[in-house]
Design an enzyme around this catalytic site. Structure first.
Site, PDB file in Angstrom:
ATOM      1  N   THR A  14     118.603 108.876  14.463  1.00  0.00           N
ATOM      2  CA  THR A  14     119.807 108.709  13.641  1.00  0.00           C
ATOM      3  C   THR A  14     119.581 109.171  12.203  1.00  0.00           C
ATOM      4  OG1 THR A  14     119.205 106.431  13.067  1.00  0.00           O
ATOM      5  CG2 THR A  14     120.621 106.746  15.004  1.00  0.00           C
ATOM      6  N   GLY A  15     118.408 109.706  11.913  1.00  0.00           N
ATOM      7  CA  GLY A  15     118.091 110.136  10.561  1.00  0.00           C
ATOM      8  C   GLY A  15     118.650 111.508  10.229  1.00  0.00           C
ATOM      9  N   TYR A  16     118.426 111.935   8.988  1.00  0.00           N
ATOM     10  CA  TYR A  16     118.960 113.201   8.483  1.00  0.00           C
ATOM     11  C   TYR A  16     118.556 114.384   9.359  1.00  0.00           C
ATOM     12  CZ  TYR A  16     119.618 117.202   5.379  1.00  0.00           C
ATOM     13  OH  TYR A  16     119.992 118.409   4.853  1.00  0.00           O
ATOM     14  N   GLY A  18     116.527 113.918  12.374  1.00  0.00           N
ATOM     15  CA  GLY A  18     116.429 113.486  13.765  1.00  0.00           C
ATOM     16  C   GLY A  18     117.691 113.702  14.568  1.00  0.00           C
ATOM     17  N   ARG A  37     116.436 101.196  17.889  1.00  0.00           N
ATOM     18  CA  ARG A  37     115.574 100.187  17.276  1.00  0.00           C
ATOM     19  C   ARG A  37     116.392  99.021  16.723  1.00  0.00           C
ATOM     20  NH1 ARG A  37     112.818 103.960  13.067  1.00  0.00           N
ATOM     21  NH2 ARG A  37     111.884 102.017  12.310  1.00  0.00           N
ATOM     22  N   LYS A 140     100.090 112.217   6.966  1.00  0.00           N
ATOM     23  CA  LYS A 140     100.324 113.112   8.102  1.00  0.00           C
ATOM     24  C   LYS A 140      99.002 113.516   8.750  1.00  0.00           C
ATOM     25  CE  LYS A 140     104.796 115.014   6.665  1.00  0.00           C
ATOM     26  NZ  LYS A 140     105.553 116.188   6.216  1.00  0.00           N
ATOM     27  N   ARG A 144      97.690 113.028  12.536  1.00  0.00           N
ATOM     28  CA  ARG A 144      97.145 114.143  13.325  1.00  0.00           C
ATOM     29  C   ARG A 144      95.786 113.789  13.930  1.00  0.00           C
ATOM     30  NH1 ARG A 144      98.002 120.153  10.739  1.00  0.00           N
ATOM     31  NH2 ARG A 144     100.275 120.139  10.516  1.00  0.00           N
ATOM     32  N   HIS A 272     105.457 117.828  -5.206  1.00  0.00           N
ATOM     33  CA  HIS A 272     105.798 118.703  -4.085  1.00  0.00           C
ATOM     34  C   HIS A 272     106.456 119.995  -4.576  1.00  0.00           C
ATOM     35  CE1 HIS A 272     105.762 115.224  -0.921  1.00  0.00           C
ATOM     36  NE2 HIS A 272     104.616 115.388  -1.544  1.00  0.00           N
TER      37      HIS A 272
END
Length: 315
Positions: A14-16, A18, A37, A140, A144, A272
């Site tokens: 339900t995310g931006y 996803g 969820r 991240k 991994r 970033h």
């Protein structure tokens, strides 16, 4: 995997980003499951989105990061898992929750491909990243390492700036719409950047899930016609609207000095932006054949949106 046998679980559906993965999976004809969820609580917008996915043929499967057994049960129903939970600090930042998903996938033992939440800069190349923004890359890499230690088959999708954040804004940090009079230029503005429509990223992502060429590899998003400098992006906008903007160049030192006094999310964002627009971290290396593949070369049939088309939406 034959197309009809692919069953995809989207975590963070339900995310931006996803929600685009869910749409792309359904469009490719895959049996698509979306993790429902309990943490959604009274978020009516997300509940309605889940119900719209159900109407389109998706299966809602209950599960929570706080309930290991529920995650295992959800994972056992599928053979591909794609996680898109947020890694940006001005939304929610939950990357390490994926370690619980890794444990569930490991126990279930049936997943043929796992795609963790990545989609931006390649964390394997960001060991030098600035504090505090490096936390995103460090986390991240932690995920991994857990995936690879568990010997879970994977694909990492990386390498582009989301158009919704970087194109219409002309890559400004404080707005998502084009500036009307003045535009901040990072350095000389000539560093090459990769801009990509989120729906196209989702399409490329779904194409990898049963492709042996991307098994245990990194898919880099570098559509050649969308590799532009910030100045080239601004010029395209100026040509479209028939108006020149005042360009204010900011040096790397001055840009980094702006970190002082910012909140944590702002500091992460500045770091970033520095790596993207001053260092050129998306384009300053060759893609090695052993470790990675380039999306537009692997899937030339995908007609990705050009920056020109995306800019027209704002005019």
């Amino acid at each position: 995997m034959a197309a009809k046998s692919i069953k995809v679980l989207v975590v963070g559906g339900t995310g931006y980003f996803g929600r685009r993965i869910v749409t792309a999976s359904l469009a490719h004809g895959h049996k698509t499951f979306v993790l429902q969820r309990p943490e959604l609580g009274l978020d009516a917008d997300k509940v309605q989105l889940l119900l719209s996915f159900k109407k389109q043929g998706a299966v809602l499967v209950e599960g929570s990061f706080s309930d290991h057994r529920s995650l295992v049960d959800a994972v056992k129903q599928v053979n591909v898992v794609i996680c898109t939970i947020s890694g940006v600090h001005f939304r929610s930042h939950n990357l390490l929750l994926q370690l619980k998903l890794v444990e569930a996938i490991k126990e279930a033992g049936n997943v043929k491909r796992f795609l963790p939440s990545e989609f931006g800069m390649d964390p394997a190349r960001m060991g030098h990243a600035l504090e505090p923004g490096r936390v995103s890359f460090d986390e991240k890499m932690t995920v991994r390492k857990a995936i690879e230690a568990a010997k879970i088959p994977y694909t990492y999708v990386v390498g582009a700036c989301f158009a919704g954040y970087f194109v219409g804004s002309l890559s400004q940090m404080v707005t998502l719409f084009p500036p009307k009079e003045k535009v901040l230029i990072y350095g000389d503005g000539n560093t090459k950047v990769v801009y990509m429509d989120e729906d196209d990223i989702a399409t490329y992502t779904i194409k990898t899930i049963d492709d042996p060429r991307t098994l245990n590899k990194t898919l880099y998003l570098r559509p050649p016609e969308n590799i532009l400098s910030q100045r080239e992006l601004v010029e395209k906008w100026e040509n479209l609207c028939g108006k020149k903007l005042e360009k204010i160049s900011i040096s790397a030192d001055d840009f980094l000095a702006s970190l002082k006094g910012m909140d944590f999310a702002g500091q992460v964002g500045v770091g970033h932006f520095y790596h993207i627009f001053y260092e050129g971290c998306l384009t300053n290396f060759e893609i090695g054949e052993e470790a990675g593949e380039e999306a537009s070369k692997l899937y030339p049939d995908v007609k990705y949106s050009r920056v020109d088309e995306l800019l027209k939406l704002y005019h």
